[in-house]
Design a protein around this motif. Structure first.
Motif, PDB file in Angstrom:
ATOM      1  N   ALA A 177      -5.357  14.620   3.825  1.00 11.20           N
ATOM      2  CA  ALA A 177      -4.744  13.334   3.499  1.00 11.20           C
ATOM      3  C   ALA A 177      -5.252  12.831   2.146  1.00 11.20           C
ATOM      4  O   ALA A 177      -4.498  12.247   1.359  1.00 11.20           O
ATOM      5  CB  ALA A 177      -5.024  12.310   4.594  1.00 11.20           C
ATOM      6  N   GLU A 178      -6.537  13.084   1.866  1.00 15.28           N
ATOM      7  CA  GLU A 178      -7.125  12.617   0.601  1.00 15.28           C
ATOM      8  C   GLU A 178      -6.585  13.394  -0.593  1.00 15.28           C
ATOM      9  O   GLU A 178      -6.429  12.845  -1.683  1.00 15.28           O
ATOM     10  CB  GLU A 178      -8.642  12.733   0.670  1.00 15.28           C
ATOM     11  N   GLU A 206      -5.214   8.704   8.206  1.00 22.07           N
ATOM     12  CA  GLU A 206      -4.292   8.050   7.279  1.00 22.07           C
ATOM     13  C   GLU A 206      -5.067   7.217   6.267  1.00 22.07           C
ATOM     14  O   GLU A 206      -6.026   6.524   6.624  1.00 22.07           O
ATOM     15  CB  GLU A 206      -3.313   7.161   8.052  1.00 22.07           C
ATOM     16  N   PHE A 207      -4.659   7.315   5.015  1.00 23.75           N
ATOM     17  CA  PHE A 207      -5.243   6.516   3.941  1.00 23.75           C
ATOM     18  C   PHE A 207      -4.241   5.476   3.465  1.00 23.75           C
ATOM     19  O   PHE A 207      -3.037   5.744   3.377  1.00 23.75           O
ATOM     20  CB  PHE A 207      -5.613   7.397   2.735  1.00 23.75           C
ATOM     21  N   TYR A 208      -4.749   4.272   3.172  1.00 24.96           N
ATOM     22  CA  TYR A 208      -4.000   3.244   2.463  1.00 24.96           C
ATOM     23  C   TYR A 208      -4.644   3.056   1.091  1.00 24.96           C
ATOM     24  O   TYR A 208      -5.867   2.954   1.000  1.00 24.96           O
ATOM     25  CB  TYR A 208      -4.098   1.890   3.182  1.00 24.96           C
ATOM     26  N   VAL A 209      -3.848   3.000   0.049  1.00 24.81           N
ATOM     27  CA  VAL A 209      -4.348   2.592  -1.263  1.00 24.81           C
ATOM     28  C   VAL A 209      -3.488   1.426  -1.727  1.00 24.81           C
ATOM     29  O   VAL A 209      -2.257   1.481  -1.669  1.00 24.81           O
ATOM     30  CB  VAL A 209      -4.317   3.753  -2.285  1.00 24.81           C
ATOM     31  N   THR A 210      -4.117   0.333  -2.144  1.00 24.34           N
ATOM     32  CA  THR A 210      -3.371  -0.845  -2.587  1.00 24.34           C
ATOM     33  C   THR A 210      -2.734  -0.560  -3.944  1.00 24.34           C
ATOM     34  O   THR A 210      -3.357   0.037  -4.825  1.00 24.34           O
ATOM     35  CB  THR A 210      -4.275  -2.082  -2.676  1.00 24.34           C
ATOM     36  N   ILE A 211      -1.477  -0.999  -4.116  1.00 26.23           N
ATOM     37  CA  ILE A 211      -0.695  -0.691  -5.319  1.00 26.23           C
ATOM     38  C   ILE A 211       0.064  -1.926  -5.784  1.00 26.23           C
ATOM     39  O   ILE A 211       0.233  -2.886  -5.024  1.00 26.23           O
ATOM     40  CB  ILE A 211       0.305   0.450  -5.045  1.00 26.23           C
ATOM     41  N   VAL A 262       0.825  -1.200   0.000  1.00 29.79           N
ATOM     42  CA  VAL A 262       0.000   0.000   0.000  1.00 29.79           C
ATOM     43  C   VAL A 262       0.863   1.256   0.000  1.00 29.79           C
ATOM     44  O   VAL A 262       2.001   1.252   0.484  1.00 29.79           O
ATOM     45  CB  VAL A 262      -0.947   0.041   1.220  1.00 29.79           C
ATOM     46  N   ALA A 263       0.295   2.326  -0.557  1.00 34.26           N
ATOM     47  CA  ALA A 263       0.873   3.661  -0.420  1.00 34.26           C
ATOM     48  C   ALA A 263       0.063   4.380   0.642  1.00 34.26           C
ATOM     49  O   ALA A 263      -1.172   4.307   0.648  1.00 34.26           O
ATOM     50  CB  ALA A 263       0.818   4.407  -1.749  1.00 34.26           C
ATOM     51  N   CYS A 264       0.747   5.060   1.569  1.00 36.46           N
ATOM     52  CA  CYS A 264       0.067   5.661   2.718  1.00 36.46           C
ATOM     53  C   CYS A 264       0.161   7.178   2.672  1.00 36.46           C
ATOM     54  O   CYS A 264       1.237   7.743   2.475  1.00 36.46           O
ATOM     55  CB  CYS A 264       0.696   5.175   4.016  1.00 36.46           C
ATOM     56  N   SER A 265      -0.977   7.817   2.872  1.00 37.36           N
ATOM     57  CA  SER A 265      -1.042   9.266   2.959  1.00 37.36           C
ATOM     58  C   SER A 265      -1.560   9.636   4.336  1.00 37.36           C
ATOM     59  O   SER A 265      -2.672   9.252   4.706  1.00 37.36           O
ATOM     60  CB  SER A 265      -1.963   9.831   1.872  1.00 37.36           C
ATOM     61  N   HIS A 266      -0.761  10.387   5.105  1.00 37.42           N
ATOM     62  CA  HIS A 266      -1.126  10.728   6.480  1.00 37.42           C
ATOM     63  C   HIS A 266      -1.079  12.233   6.674  1.00 37.42           C
ATOM     64  O   HIS A 266      -0.207  12.918   6.141  1.00 37.42           O
ATOM     65  CB  HIS A 266      -0.167  10.060   7.461  1.00 37.42           C
ATOM     66  N   TYR A 267      -2.068  12.739   7.445  1.00 29.94           N
ATOM     67  CA  TYR A 267      -2.078  14.175   7.757  1.00 29.94           C
ATOM     68  C   TYR A 267      -2.558  14.356   9.184  1.00 29.94           C
ATOM     69  O   TYR A 267      -3.539  13.741   9.608  1.00 29.94           O
ATOM     70  CB  TYR A 267      -2.992  14.940   6.803  1.00 29.94           C
ATOM     71  N   MET A 268      -1.862  15.235   9.905  1.00 32.05           N
ATOM     72  CA  MET A 268      -2.220  15.557  11.284  1.00 32.05           C
ATOM     73  C   MET A 268      -2.488  17.048  11.359  1.00 32.05           C
ATOM     74  O   MET A 268      -1.632  17.862  11.001  1.00 32.05           O
ATOM     75  CB  MET A 268      -1.062  15.184  12.223  1.00 32.05           C
ATOM     76  N   PRO A 311       5.102  12.971  -0.443  1.00 35.94           N
ATOM     77  CA  PRO A 311       4.888  12.775   1.006  1.00 35.94           C
ATOM     78  C   PRO A 311       4.296  11.419   1.376  1.00 35.94           C
ATOM     79  O   PRO A 311       4.116  11.141   2.555  1.00 35.94           O
ATOM     80  CB  PRO A 311       3.920  13.901   1.349  1.00 35.94           C
ATOM     81  N   LEU A 312       3.944  10.576   0.383  1.00 27.61           N
ATOM     82  CA  LEU A 312       3.415   9.255   0.704  1.00 27.61           C
ATOM     83  C   LEU A 312       4.567   8.306   1.011  1.00 27.61           C
ATOM     84  O   LEU A 312       5.714   8.538   0.588  1.00 27.61           O
ATOM     85  CB  LEU A 312       2.578   8.712  -0.450  1.00 27.61           C
TER      86      LEU A 312
END
Length: 322
Positions: free
Chosen positions: A188-189, A228-233, A174-180, A242-243
């Protein structure tokens, strides 16, 4: 009534900051901003609208219809919506009443047979079938198949209220996108959407899936939280900042589908899993929500341009057999 910050509103009305942001996103409430203050402020009008939203959600009115009610000055649409809800509830009550009456018939018959030590074959007992059929429909010459359809319809109405599936999510890269910070889901999206577009993921892996979860989850004392988002790759796909690239272990999950915005169903869903005689929760990675996640349904359609926004989510709770 004085203006309140998003944190104050969340505490006062026992509603998550994420839900407040979603209500604002779909236009149910509005916040105001001050130059010398970083967080959202809700004025008296917004707070009053929120009170109405909370009341109507407890009455099981959908958010789209609540929006109509809030802006309905002549209240004609409001009357129509409430009348339609009454009809819907009457159908559910009728379904519950029918099933209760049939269970009463079975219980009375079984009690007599147990007391007399005469054990019935329920499906073959003609007297029992005749009484049950009489409950399904008024006296008529309709066929037996139609009578059973009535019971099936009643069953479907009740089952649709608590749909839970058990499924296995396979391991995946997965590729992960995180934002705080402020608006963590939206921010994050944005990074996720940019990655999907620039990597041409809709072509490379059209069956990609998207999972999301709080990381960290909001608390009473913390104004901000993360998402946090996971997208399968594909396993060999290069992921740049930033991912970041990770391995998702997969596993067994309980799933419950909701309309976007119905996040309050997390509570009843988790209570159902806790009450299960067959499964129990198994906290595991990703740890932001103890392994719980939200799968965004129809991800390909959204990022391919066939949809304008997500409308459904699968709530996912990690489980194992007892």
């Amino acid at each position: 009534m004085e203006s309140m910050t998003i944190s104050e509103v969340s505490k006062a009305f026992q509603i998550s900051t994420r839900m407040l942001r979603y209500y604002e996103k779909i236009g149910l409430i509005k916040s105001i901003s001050k130059d010398d203050y970083a967080y959202r402020i809700y004025d008296e009008t917004a707070i009053r609208r929120l009170q109405y939203i909370i009341i109507f959600r407890k009455l099981h009115i959908p958010l789209k219809q609540i929006g109509v009610i809030l802006d309905d000055k002549k209240q004609q649409d409001t009357l129509r919506i409430l009348q339609e809800k009454i009809v819907e509830l009457n159908d559910e009550i009728e379904a519950c009443t029918m099933i209760r009456d049939i269970l009463n018939v079975l219980t009375v018959s079984l009690r007599k047979s147990v007391e007399n030590e005469i054990y019935l074959e329920l499906i073959k007992n003609q007297d029992l079938l005749e009484v049950t059929n009489a409950l399904l429909l008024p006296k008529s010459n309709l066929k037996e198949e139609y009578k059973m359809n009535v019971l099936n319809n009643a069953n479907e109405k009740l089952e649709s209220k608590g749909d839970i599936r058990i499924l296995y999510l396979p391991p995946a890269t997965v590729a992960c996108s995180h934002y705080m910070g402020e608006n963590p889901e939206e921010n994050a999206e944005k990074a996720l959407a940019t990655f999907i577009k620039e990597s041409n993921l809709t072509v490379l892996k059209p069956d990609f899936r998207i999972y999301g979860f709080n990381n960290p989850s909001p608390t009473k004392d913390m104004e901000q939280y993360g998402y946090e988002f996971y997208v399968t790759i594909p396993q060999d796909l290069i992921v740049e900042s930033p991912l970041i690239k990770k391995e998702f272990p997969g596993g067994l999950y309980a799933a419950h589908c909701i309309k976007m915005g119905d996040f309050h169903e997390w509570m009843s869903f988790s209570e159902q899993i806790k009450a299960s005689k067959e499964y129990e929760m198994e906290w595991r990675e990703p740890h932001g929500m103890g392994g719980c996640m939200e799968e965004h349904i129809n991800a390909y359609s959204l990022y391919h341009g066939d949809m304008s926004e997500f409308t459904q989510l699968d709530l996912l709770i990690p489980i194992k057999r007892k």
